[in-house]
Write an enzyme that holds these catalytic residues in place. Structure first.
Site, mmCIF file in Angstrom:
data_model
loop_
_atom_site.group_PDB
_atom_site.id
_atom_site.type_symbol
_atom_site.label_atom_id
_atom_site.label_comp_id
_atom_site.label_asym_id
_atom_site.label_seq_id
_atom_site.Cartn_x
_atom_site.Cartn_y
_atom_site.Cartn_z
ATOM 1 N N GLU A 57 0.818 -1.209 0.000
ATOM 2 C CA GLU A 57 0.000 0.000 0.000
ATOM 3 C C GLU A 57 0.856 1.266 0.000
ATOM 4 O O GLU A 57 0.503 2.257 -0.648
ATOM 5 C CB GLU A 57 -0.949 -0.012 1.197
ATOM 6 C CG GLU A 57 -2.092 -1.001 1.080
ATOM 7 C CD GLU A 57 -1.655 -2.450 1.282
ATOM 8 O OE1 GLU A 57 -2.396 -3.368 0.843
ATOM 9 O OE2 GLU A 57 -0.584 -2.666 1.884
ATOM 10 N N HIS A 126 -11.319 -6.469 8.169
ATOM 11 C CA HIS A 126 -12.020 -6.183 6.916
ATOM 12 C C HIS A 126 -13.280 -5.353 7.143
ATOM 13 O O HIS A 126 -14.181 -5.355 6.297
ATOM 14 C CB HIS A 126 -12.396 -7.477 6.189
ATOM 15 C CG HIS A 126 -11.229 -8.261 5.693
ATOM 16 N ND1 HIS A 126 -10.494 -9.091 6.505
ATOM 17 C CD2 HIS A 126 -10.659 -8.329 4.464
ATOM 18 C CE1 HIS A 126 -9.525 -9.655 5.795
ATOM 19 N NE2 HIS A 126 -9.606 -9.201 4.555
#
Length: 337
Positions: A57, A126
């Site tokens: 990321e 998540h």
């Protein structure tokens, strides 16, 4: 269209209009993204404009900032918002400050797409809602759609904007709105007018909230999934509430909020993120500063708890109909007495 199809349509529209728009991220190319939001784009526009990246990321955002300096408009995808933290240094220290540091010579017109929020039993890794962290950073804009129509229009407006935008997609409502009653079957977006998404180019302006339900008893401020939950609870309790979908957290449409609260005299703020330092705290402060002499009751907040998102107790954590209903009844108690 559902929200995934609307987002795909928005990306395709911008790639057709502007050769500088580039899609990048983990599995966004050949695979079409984990939720298929980028399906077909690599096949149509080629591997140089829609391509897969390593699982990094920090690298994804860093490369996107460099692309901005060269005149491109990258749209990096972070597969889940829970994984955006390694890229925060590049977002905060580089993207958000590029215009300022270069005295306007460079800009960072990147739009970071990321699914966020719970309601899908994703557990602590998540289901997080990190939007408030980015609203604190000068130079970043934060956008959260709640319908397919808004998703495409806001996404196009974000990509066309010359400053970096965090575009968070509430994954619980990708396929249909959510009332908060998790044991009810999902109603597809095709049953709702907001699913009628124009095929061509259009924008929904950043910084403009949407009054999704008129009322004069209490103002309800929400965004993303919680807009639909709040609407359902208000109607169930038969309270004449005005429900405002913020759409954009930064810039926030404080004029619409102020006008509504001065009319109703009451304010309820709902978001799924943790309570402490959540964006609801900023909203509460803004309302208090601007509407103090019009308030007939204390401002109420219904939020997630200050814990990691629990898998086994998801619906206790989620700000559902019970907690929102109790807050609504409390805030309008004097009206019913």
């Amino acid at each position: 269209m559902n929200m995934i199809e609307a987002i795909n349509s928005g990306l395709e529209t911008m790639m057709e209009r502007d050769d500088d728009v580039v899609i990048m991220g983990e599995d966004v190319g050949y695979f079409g993204g984990v939720f298929r939001a980028t399906a077909g784009l690599q096949e149509k526009f080629g591997k140089t404009r829609c391509f897969d990246t390593p699982i990094s990321e920090c690298g994804i955002i860093g490369a996107a900032v460099g692309m901005c300096a060269y005149g491109l408009r990258p749209v990096p995808e972070i597969q889940f918002a829970d994984y955006i933290y390694p890229g925060m240094d590049q977002l905060i220290s580089e993207a958000a400050r590029l215009r300022y540091r270069s005295a306007g010579k460079f800009t960072a017109p990147l739009t970071v797409r990321s699914p966020f929020g719970g309601g899908i039993f994703g557990g602590q890794t998540h289901s997080q809602s990190p939007e408030a962290m980015f609203t604190h950073v000068s130079g970043l804009k934060t956008v959260i759609p709640s319908t397919p129509y808004d998703a495409k229009g806001l996404l196009i407006a974000s990509i066309e904007d010359n400053d970096p935008v965090l575009f968070f997609e509430p994954k619980r409502i990708y396929n249909g709105p959510f009332t908060g009653y998790y044991d009810n079957p999902v109603e597809p977006w095709s049953k709702f007018a907001e699913a009628e998404v124009p095929a061509g180019h259009y924008t929904v302006p950043l910084g403009k909230a949407n009054i999704v339900r008129d009322g004069d008893a209490v103002t309800v401020l929400a965004y993303g999934t919680m807009v639909h939950v709040c609407k359902a609870v208000v109607e169930e309790h038969q309270i004449n509430a005005e429900v405002i979908d913020l759409r954009t957290l930064v810039p926030v449409d404080i004029e619409t909020i102020e006008q509504s609260v001065k009319k109703t005299g009451r304010c309820l703020i709902v978001h799924e993120a943790t309570r402490t330092s959540g964006f609801g705290a900023e909203l509460s402060a803004l309302v208090q500063e601007r509407c103090f002499y019009h308030l007939e009751a204390p401002i109420e907040r219904v939020t997630g708890f200050d814990t990691p998102y629990p898998h086994s107790l998801e619906w206790a954590y989620f700000p559902g109909p019970v907690r929102i209903g109790e807050a609504l009844e409390k805030i309008v108690r004097d009206l019913k007495s």
